[in-house]
Design a protein around this motif. Sequence first.
Motif, PDB file in Angstrom:
ATOM      1  N   CYS A  81       4.398  55.150  -7.863  1.00 52.87           N
ATOM      2  CA  CYS A  81       5.605  54.561  -6.174  1.00 52.87           C
ATOM      3  C   CYS A  81       6.736  54.815  -6.841  1.00 52.87           C
ATOM      4  O   CYS A  81       7.484  54.821  -7.668  1.00 52.87           O
ATOM      5  CB  CYS A  81       5.100  53.219  -5.721  1.00 52.87           C
ATOM      6  SG  CYS A  81       6.359  52.400  -5.041  1.00 52.87           S
ATOM      7  N   GLN A  82       7.474  55.981  -6.160  1.00 54.18           N
ATOM      8  CA  GLN A  82       9.424  55.882  -5.852  1.00 54.18           C
ATOM      9  C   GLN A  82      10.161  53.885  -6.356  1.00 54.18           C
ATOM     10  O   GLN A  82      10.635  54.857  -6.835  1.00 54.18           O
ATOM     11  CB  GLN A  82       9.971  56.262  -4.710  1.00 54.18           C
ATOM     12  CG  GLN A  82       9.433  58.127  -4.802  1.00 54.18           C
ATOM     13  CD  GLN A  82      10.271  58.396  -3.657  1.00 54.18           C
ATOM     14  OE1 GLN A  82       9.111  59.023  -2.700  1.00 54.18           O
ATOM     15  NE2 GLN A  82      11.235  59.559  -4.078  1.00 54.18           N
ATOM     16  N   THR A  83       9.508  53.077  -5.675  1.00 46.30           N
ATOM     17  CA  THR A  83      10.016  52.159  -6.315  1.00 46.30           C
ATOM     18  C   THR A  83       9.291  50.875  -7.117  1.00 46.30           C
ATOM     19  O   THR A  83      10.729  51.043  -8.382  1.00 46.30           O
ATOM     20  CB  THR A  83       9.884  50.856  -4.718  1.00 46.30           C
ATOM     21  OG1 THR A  83      10.461  51.935  -3.600  1.00 46.30           O
ATOM     22  CG2 THR A  83      11.320  49.616  -4.881  1.00 46.30           C
ATOM     23  N   CYS A  84       8.296  50.993  -7.034  1.00 47.13           N
ATOM     24  CA  CYS A  84       8.040  50.075  -8.292  1.00 47.13           C
ATOM     25  C   CYS A  84       7.322  50.359  -9.607  1.00 47.13           C
ATOM     26  O   CYS A  84       7.444  50.084 -10.719  1.00 47.13           O
ATOM     27  CB  CYS A  84       7.086  49.099  -8.431  1.00 47.13           C
ATOM     28  SG  CYS A  84       5.479  49.181  -7.443  1.00 47.13           S
ATOM     29  N   LEU A  85       7.313  52.385  -9.185  1.00 51.85           N
ATOM     30  CA  LEU A  85       7.199  52.839 -10.189  1.00 51.85           C
ATOM     31  C   LEU A  85       5.771  51.554 -10.922  1.00 51.85           C
ATOM     32  O   LEU A  85       4.779  52.608 -12.067  1.00 51.85           O
ATOM     33  CB  LEU A  85       7.951  53.260 -11.334  1.00 51.85           C
ATOM     34  CG  LEU A  85       8.451  53.766 -11.421  1.00 51.85           C
ATOM     35  CD1 LEU A  85       9.959  53.544 -10.876  1.00 51.85           C
ATOM     36  CD2 LEU A  85       9.755  54.180 -13.029  1.00 51.85           C
ATOM     37  N   LEU A  86       4.519  51.637 -10.217  1.00 48.72           N
ATOM     38  CA  LEU A  86       2.651  51.207 -10.291  1.00 48.72           C
ATOM     39  C   LEU A  86       2.336  52.546  -9.628  1.00 48.72           C
ATOM     40  O   LEU A  86       2.761  53.229  -8.952  1.00 48.72           O
ATOM     41  CB  LEU A  86       2.671  50.286  -9.767  1.00 48.72           C
ATOM     42  CG  LEU A  86       3.358  49.043 -10.508  1.00 48.72           C
ATOM     43  CD1 LEU A  86       3.224  47.294  -9.589  1.00 48.72           C
ATOM     44  CD2 LEU A  86       3.462  48.731 -11.793  1.00 48.72           C
ATOM     45  N   ASP A  87       1.112  52.498 -10.719  1.00 45.50           N
ATOM     46  CA  ASP A  87       0.003  53.771  -9.865  1.00 45.50           C
ATOM     47  C   ASP A  87      -0.659  53.308  -8.058  1.00 45.50           C
ATOM     48  O   ASP A  87      -0.132  52.578  -7.661  1.00 45.50           O
ATOM     49  CB  ASP A  87      -1.286  53.686 -10.972  1.00 45.50           C
ATOM     50  CG  ASP A  87      -1.834  54.538 -10.732  1.00 45.50           C
ATOM     51  OD1 ASP A  87      -1.560  56.111 -10.925  1.00 45.50           O
ATOM     52  OD2 ASP A  87      -3.456  54.289  -9.749  1.00 45.50           O
ATOM     53  N   LEU A  88      -0.659  54.963  -7.755  1.00 43.48           N
ATOM     54  CA  LEU A  88      -0.225  54.529  -5.947  1.00 43.48           C
ATOM     55  C   LEU A  88      -2.309  54.029  -6.223  1.00 43.48           C
ATOM     56  O   LEU A  88      -2.498  53.360  -4.534  1.00 43.48           O
ATOM     57  CB  LEU A  88       0.043  55.835  -5.547  1.00 43.48           C
ATOM     58  CG  LEU A  88       1.841  55.974  -5.691  1.00 43.48           C
ATOM     59  CD1 LEU A  88       0.969  57.397  -4.769  1.00 43.48           C
ATOM     60  CD2 LEU A  88       1.841  55.268  -4.739  1.00 43.48           C
TER      61      LEU A  88
END
Length: 414
Positions: A81-88
């Motif tokens: 994700c562009q905000t939280c940087l967690l795997d989609l």
Amino acid sequence: MALSKSSNTYGRTSWEDSEFPILCPTCLGDNPYVRMMKEKFGSECKICVRPFTTFRWCPGARMRFKKTEICQTCAKLKNVCQTCLLDLEYGLPIQVRDQALNIKDNIAKSDVNKEYFIQNAEKQLSATDHGVPGAAGGPGKSHPPSDLLMKLARTAPYYRRNLPHICSFWVKGECKRGEECPYRHEKPTDPDDPLADQNIKDRYYGTNDPVAEKLMRRAATLPRLDAPEDKSITTLYVGNIGEKMLEKELRDHFYQYGEIRSITIVSRQQCAFVTYVTRSAAELAAEGTFNKLIIQNRRLVIRWGKSQGKQNVPGTTNTEAGARFEPVPGLPRALPHPEELEHNFFNLAPTSNAYPSPYPQYPPSTYPLIAPPPPNPTPNQAELPVFLAEGQQGIHYPSQDPTRLGAINKTRQT
């Protein structure tokens, strides 16, 4: 004429211009009418330090405003994700995903190599899969799923991550806004907590991420499903199935582990019982579905069934000769002793002829028994009852007790 690096037009062709961000369901929020503010080349990417189009929005009521932190190229390389940087796909940190899938990070970290790597990655993204995340050699969905990721992954968005920050004025006791304050009035966490010190670059590159380390410690203490010692148990308990789940959906999934004998769904308890023909198929199904089976966006609870022969019924005892069960309600009990009868209509003398009761929980009663009629009775023999001598056994009829048929002793009044 060459342009200086400080000019606003330097490398403008490599700047990113997008129409919509790449976000996970948690960051996007549950508001279907979300409004986004778009700013073309609004800020620099925290990873590749290139200007990109930023988006800012409010994911829901009583939530804080969020914005994109990295460009779409960096997000596609890691499928995050562009905000939280967690795997989609799993909603987990990159460090946990890469460790579970055995992925080696080959993204350059120095400034010169990073720019060269990003340019080549953009060309590859534009040429393959039309810029789908994970297409340029990134993880994406090209790797098979891992058991560890299925156990740790979230099945629903976690909107508490969008809550406002803690009001620093309230902590000092100086906040005068009251309920109108957009920040949380809660006690802050321990400043020495490692989760309070997080870095975007560490999360992106998968190094020294405190959230990932916490999840890995949790994975080490996950419960295990041990097979019971009784080899006759081939039934699995499936919980949290929901009211709309059909038997076909369960059968389609569990049939891959072996032949199924039966599937019983208990809608009231929201559970089901899957019985296999062989024990090996049941063990394979338990290992393949425990804490990682998701159907209709519901994580199902998998457990072993209980042995029907070893279940202890309240009020019963198990002996070596066999189990003793409670009497069936509604059946007649053993006949009482003549001396116990309130009215002895036949004037029968007490005898010592003990007949074993068919129900062991009641004491045996002694009562003179009536012999069955002869094979070819005469009219006189068929009408008169024949009493047995002491020590002989005959057929037991519950109707021998007159009081149980409603007989009442009526004395003649004079």
